[in-house]
Scaffold this active site. Structure first.
Site, PDB file in Angstrom:
ATOM      1  N   SER A 156       0.838  -1.192   0.000  1.00 23.60           N
ATOM      2  CA  SER A 156       0.000   0.000   0.000  1.00 23.60           C
ATOM      3  C   SER A 156       0.873   1.241   0.000  1.00 23.60           C
ATOM      4  CB  SER A 156      -0.893   0.015   1.249  1.00 23.60           C
ATOM      5  OG  SER A 156      -1.593   1.230   1.362  1.00 23.60           O
TER       6      SER A 156
ATOM      7  N   TYR B 172      -2.785   0.713  10.806  1.00 27.11           N
ATOM      8  CA  TYR B 172      -2.965   0.046   9.505  1.00 27.11           C
ATOM      9  C   TYR B 172      -1.734   0.272   8.630  1.00 27.11           C
ATOM     10  CZ  TYR B 172      -4.296  -0.597   4.648  1.00 27.11           C
ATOM     11  OH  TYR B 172      -4.300  -0.975   3.328  1.00 27.11           O
TER      12      TYR B 172
END
Length: 224
Positions: A136, A148
């Site tokens: 990501s 996250y």
């Protein structure tokens, strides 16, 4: 030329589903692994003889191992695996974060990815195969208090380590690292952002690169 076989976690929606479609279109068999058995069965039916539904929970190592072994028995071998399953958090940041939610995310984003790697590795050694991981943009920059994002930093770091390990037997490991993608990951539609098909094309590009080239990371961002 015989079709190669790709195992995909999180295959029922979003990036996993789009990658499965792109892979089949580009001459692969696919093993579809996720918890949503109905969705997997529908995809497998769509792909005909080129798809196999493998329902299961990515946080369970035994289940992933059995799924990869079943896929290898069904199609004869496994040449690639895509550790794609992942989740985000409802409560952002550290101070406002929910420790129970963190634990659930870590079980999937980190342990689930480790299970895919461990389960697939014996097959990838045999085939000098290719491991993909969904990273990501959040694993490439610092975001205030983001647990996250830290889970995706793990993916990027571990993928580099695995690439060095797989190099010893002629295998490859690639991170596919998108910015915001219009998937069920978000509650609201994001039509102006990346689409799952954009990420799927990047994944297939890495898979189909010449064996002499290991594309270790593809980092793609929306133009808006």
């Amino acid at each position: 030329m015989p079709r190669k076989t790709l195992f995909i976690t999180g295959a029922s929606t979003g990036i996993g589903e789009a990658t499965a479609r792109a892979a089949v279109e580009n001459g692969w068999h696919v093993g579809l692994f996720a918890r949503s058995e109905d969705k997997l069965n529908a995809l497998s039916e769509e792909f005909g003889q080129h798809g196999l539904a493998l329902p299961g929970d990515a946080t369970d190592f035994k289940t992933q191992t059995e799924a990869v072994n079943t896929l290898a028995e069904h199609f004869g071998s496994v040449e690639a695996a895509f550790a794609n399953a992942g989740r985000g958090l409802d409560a952002a940041g550290t101070d406002e974060g929910d420790p129970e939610e963190w634990q659930q995310m870590i079980q999937l984003n980190i342990m689930g990815l480790l299970w895919t790697t461990k389960a697939a590795m014996p097959h990838l050694k045999k085939s000098k195969g290719h491991l993909l991981m969904t990273g990501s943009a959040a694993g490439r920059r610092h975001i205030k208090g983001s647990v996250y994002g830290a889970s995706k930093w793990f993916v990027h770091g571990y993928a580099g380590n695995v690439a060095e390990e797989m190099r010893e037997f002629g295998g490859r490991c690639s991170v596919i690292a998108p910015g915001m993608v219009n998937t069920p990951f978000f509650d609201d539609s994001k039509p102006e952002k990346l689409q799952p098909e954009d990420v799927a094309r990047a994944a297939v590009f890495a898979l189909q690169s010449d064996p002499r080239a290991n594309i270790q990371e593809i980092f793609l961002m929306p133009t808006q």
